[in-house]
Design an enzyme around this catalytic site. Structure first.
Site, PDB file in Angstrom:
ATOM      1  N   SER A   1       0.806  -1.213   0.000  1.00 14.05           N
ATOM      2  CA  SER A   1       0.000   0.000   0.000  1.00 14.05           C
ATOM      3  C   SER A   1       0.845   1.271   0.000  1.00 14.05           C
ATOM      4  O   SER A   1       0.303   2.368  -0.067  1.00 14.05           O
ATOM      5  CB  SER A   1      -0.917   0.017   1.232  1.00 14.05           C
ATOM      6  OG  SER A   1      -0.152   0.127   2.421  1.00 14.05           O
TER       7      SER A   1
ATOM      8  N   THR B   1      -2.063   3.443   4.237  1.00 18.61           N
ATOM      9  CA  THR B   1      -1.120   4.547   4.264  1.00 18.61           C
ATOM     10  C   THR B   1      -0.111   4.306   5.369  1.00 18.61           C
ATOM     11  O   THR B   1      -0.423   3.652   6.348  1.00 18.61           O
ATOM     12  CB  THR B   1      -1.856   5.867   4.592  1.00 18.61           C
ATOM     13  OG1 THR B   1      -2.926   6.057   3.662  1.00 18.61           O
ATOM     14  CG2 THR B   1      -0.932   7.062   4.532  1.00 18.61           C
TER      15      THR B   1
ATOM     16  N   THR C   1       1.656   7.001   0.469  1.00 19.11           N
ATOM     17  CA  THR C   1       0.767   5.934   0.018  1.00 19.11           C
ATOM     18  C   THR C   1       0.787   5.842  -1.496  1.00 19.11           C
ATOM     19  O   THR C   1       1.165   6.797  -2.181  1.00 19.11           O
ATOM     20  CB  THR C   1      -0.678   6.192   0.490  1.00 19.11           C
ATOM     21  OG1 THR C   1      -1.510   5.100   0.132  1.00 19.11           O
ATOM     22  CG2 THR C   1      -1.233   7.461  -0.129  1.00 19.11           C
TER      23      THR C   1
ATOM     24  N   ARG D   1      -7.081  10.444  -9.484  1.00 17.90           N
ATOM     25  CA  ARG D   1      -7.671  10.500  -8.143  1.00 17.90           C
ATOM     26  C   ARG D   1      -6.606  10.833  -7.106  1.00 17.90           C
ATOM     27  O   ARG D   1      -5.495  10.312  -7.119  1.00 17.90           O
ATOM     28  CB  ARG D   1      -8.327   9.174  -7.808  1.00 17.90           C
ATOM     29  CG  ARG D   1      -8.936   9.098  -6.399  1.00 17.90           C
ATOM     30  CD  ARG D   1      -8.026   8.430  -5.411  1.00 17.90           C
ATOM     31  NE  ARG D   1      -8.721   8.182  -4.120  1.00 17.90           N
ATOM     32  CZ  ARG D   1      -8.120   7.707  -3.045  1.00 17.90           C
ATOM     33  NH1 ARG D   1      -6.823   7.450  -3.071  1.00 17.90           N
ATOM     34  NH2 ARG D   1      -8.816   7.496  -1.931  1.00 17.90           N
ATOM     35  N   VAL D   2      -6.962  11.720  -6.185  1.00 21.33           N
ATOM     36  CA  VAL D   2      -6.120  12.045  -5.037  1.00 21.33           C
ATOM     37  C   VAL D   2      -6.950  11.821  -3.780  1.00 21.33           C
ATOM     38  O   VAL D   2      -8.079  12.303  -3.683  1.00 21.33           O
ATOM     39  CB  VAL D   2      -5.629  13.508  -5.087  1.00 21.33           C
ATOM     40  CG1 VAL D   2      -4.856  13.852  -3.820  1.00 21.33           C
ATOM     41  CG2 VAL D   2      -4.770  13.738  -6.326  1.00 21.33           C
ATOM     42  N   GLY D   3      -6.419  11.084  -2.832  1.00 18.81           N
ATOM     43  CA  GLY D   3      -7.126  10.815  -1.585  1.00 18.81           C
ATOM     44  C   GLY D   3      -6.741  11.780  -0.492  1.00 18.81           C
ATOM     45  O   GLY D   3      -6.258  12.890  -0.738  1.00 18.81           O
ATOM     46  N   ASP D   4      -6.916  11.348   0.742  1.00 17.44           N
ATOM     47  CA  ASP D   4      -6.687  12.232   1.879  1.00 17.44           C
ATOM     48  C   ASP D   4      -5.221  12.371   2.238  1.00 17.44           C
ATOM     49  O   ASP D   4      -4.819  13.373   2.839  1.00 17.44           O
ATOM     50  CB  ASP D   4      -7.471  11.730   3.102  1.00 17.44           C
ATOM     51  CG  ASP D   4      -6.986  10.375   3.598  1.00 17.44           C
ATOM     52  OD1 ASP D   4      -6.660   9.514   2.758  1.00 17.44           O
ATOM     53  OD2 ASP D   4      -6.948  10.175   4.827  1.00 17.44           O
TER      54      ASP D   4
ATOM     55  N   THR E   1      -6.029   6.869   8.332  1.00 15.58           N
ATOM     56  CA  THR E   1      -5.904   5.852   7.303  1.00 15.58           C
ATOM     57  C   THR E   1      -7.282   5.289   6.995  1.00 15.58           C
ATOM     58  O   THR E   1      -8.164   5.302   7.852  1.00 15.58           O
ATOM     59  CB  THR E   1      -4.962   4.714   7.751  1.00 15.58           C
ATOM     60  OG1 THR E   1      -4.757   3.808   6.666  1.00 15.58           O
ATOM     61  CG2 THR E   1      -5.517   3.950   8.940  1.00 15.58           C
ATOM     62  N   GLY E   2      -7.469   4.827   5.776  1.00 10.32           N
ATOM     63  CA  GLY E   2      -8.765   4.261   5.419  1.00 10.32           C
ATOM     64  C   GLY E   2      -9.278   4.800   4.106  1.00 10.32           C
ATOM     65  O   GLY E   2      -8.500   5.092   3.191  1.00 10.32           O
ATOM     66  N   ASP E   3     -10.584   4.937   4.004  1.00 14.55           N
ATOM     67  CA  ASP E   3     -11.225   5.396   2.781  1.00 14.55           C
ATOM     68  C   ASP E   3     -11.063   6.908   2.647  1.00 14.55           C
ATOM     69  O   ASP E   3     -11.878   7.694   3.123  1.00 14.55           O
ATOM     70  CB  ASP E   3     -12.712   5.020   2.798  1.00 14.55           C
ATOM     71  CG  ASP E   3     -13.388   5.280   1.462  1.00 14.55           C
ATOM     72  OD1 ASP E   3     -12.852   6.071   0.660  1.00 14.55           O
ATOM     73  OD2 ASP E   3     -14.452   4.681   1.219  1.00 14.55           O
ATOM     74  N   GLY E   4      -9.992   7.299   1.982  1.00 13.55           N
ATOM     75  CA  GLY E   4      -9.656   8.711   1.892  1.00 13.55           C
ATOM     76  C   GLY E   4     -10.691   9.551   1.195  1.00 13.55           C
ATOM     77  O   GLY E   4     -10.830  10.742   1.489  1.00 13.55           O
TER      78      GLY E   4
END
Length: 335
Positions: free
Chosen positions: A62, A195, A213, A223-226, A246-249
């Protein structure tokens, strides 16, 4: 993954309070960060080297190159680092062809007046800073991508498109008449968007945080997450403490959980309770989200919390400190 390194006020150069980390697979990263502090390195150095070790070792698939291929089969990286003394942030998102994302993020902070660079332009910046231009694809990531294609591109992140994204691959397009469907829980693994996140609190009171991450597997390109977003993936403020998520950003970044947790600690909330309050706030809007937060204040206290869903009922993390002969696993029950 989440990690905390705490060094008490008045301490010498060696770290003396815990390193917290949530899986044995990341132990080397924790040891690396800890070792930097023991050798007198700065808090920024500890975060950079610790996260960087995970990038090299491809922690859990990850973090780093060769993991989480997007819909095009390409691995891209997100990272950030934040100095809680100056509130400066350096971050990169959708970074391509450069392996050491956390170090590039630090270069953004130290050599530009910007906060976040993205995409191929971030890669060009990295090359100007001396980083090699490399292929981030591996046989493993190509295998993951090929298997996904053979499974009709399931799971994916599209909705309300044609053809039906739950049954077939694209290219997708917007239908003339949209019939919205309630979002269903997918078959994504809870490790699909993980992450490494670090918080370092030094003896002088300096707080530094960082993340790295390769994002959500099979994400839509771009796509860009948190993780690279200050206040979402992590946050550091030397007057209060630090937090990382951490998780579903895609869900968590809407609530700035790391910033909110630090603000709870600023007014005296215990770190464990601060983490719980952040998770509870997100639960009201997304009860089925996958995520966890860890918090540490400037006195050396720390805590963690996670959202309880089927298959994810506890959050495991490791603690390493001079008081322990070896890293020790700890667990919190999700709420």
């Amino acid at each position: 993954l989440l990690l905390v390194v705490l060094q008490p006020a008045g301490a010498a150069s060696a770290a003396a309070l815990p390193v917290v980390i949530n899986t044995w697979a990341f132990k080397k990263a924790a040891d690396t960060a800890w070792g930097v502090l023991q050798l007198g390195g700065s808090e920024l150095d500890a975060v950079e080297r610790g996260c960087g070790q995970c990038e090299i070792d491809q922690c859990d698939g990850s973090v780093g190159y060769g993991g989480s291929p997007d819909e095009s089969g390409e691995t891209t990286l997100d990272a950030m680092i934040m100095n809680g003394n100056t509130m400066e942030v350096g971050a990169v998102a959708d970074l391509r062809h450069v392996k050491n994302a956390i170090s590039v993020a630090r270069k953004v902070m130290e050599y530009t007046k910007h906060t976040l660079l993205v995409g191929e332009s971030a890669s060009l910046f990295a090359v100007r800073m001396g980083f090699p231009y490399e292929d981030l694809t591996t046989q493993k990531s190509l295998s993951v991508y090929s298997e996904w294609l053979n499974q009709s591109c399931q799971p994916n992140y599209w909705k309300n498109v044609i053809p039906d994204s739950s049954k077939s691959c694209g290219p997708y397009k917007r239908p003339e008449k949209v019939t919205y469907k309630e979002e269903q829980i997918s078959r994504r693994s809870y490790h699909n968007h993980d992450t490494i996140g670090m918080i370092v609190i030094g003896g002088s009171g300096t707080v530094v945080s960082g993340t790295s991450t390769n994002g959500a597997v099979h994400k839509i390109p771009g796509r860009v997450g948190d993780s690279p977003i200050a206040g979402a993936g992590s946050y550091a403020d030397s007057t209060a403490g630090g937090a990382a998520a951490t998780g579903d950003g895609d869900i968590m970044m809407r609530f700035l959980p790391s910033y909110q947790a630090v603000e709870y600690m600023r007014v005296g909330t215990d770190p464990r309770v601060a983490c719980q309050k952040v998770i509870s706030r997100i639960q009201k809007y997304a009860p089925k989200f996958f995520g966890a937060v860890i918090c540490a204040n400037t006195t050396g206290s720390y805590g963690a919390a996670c959202n309880k869903i089927p298959g994810f009922t506890q959050f495991h993390f490791m603690v390493s400190s001079p008081l322990l002969s070896h890293p020790t696993e700890q667990v919190v029950d999700c709420i």
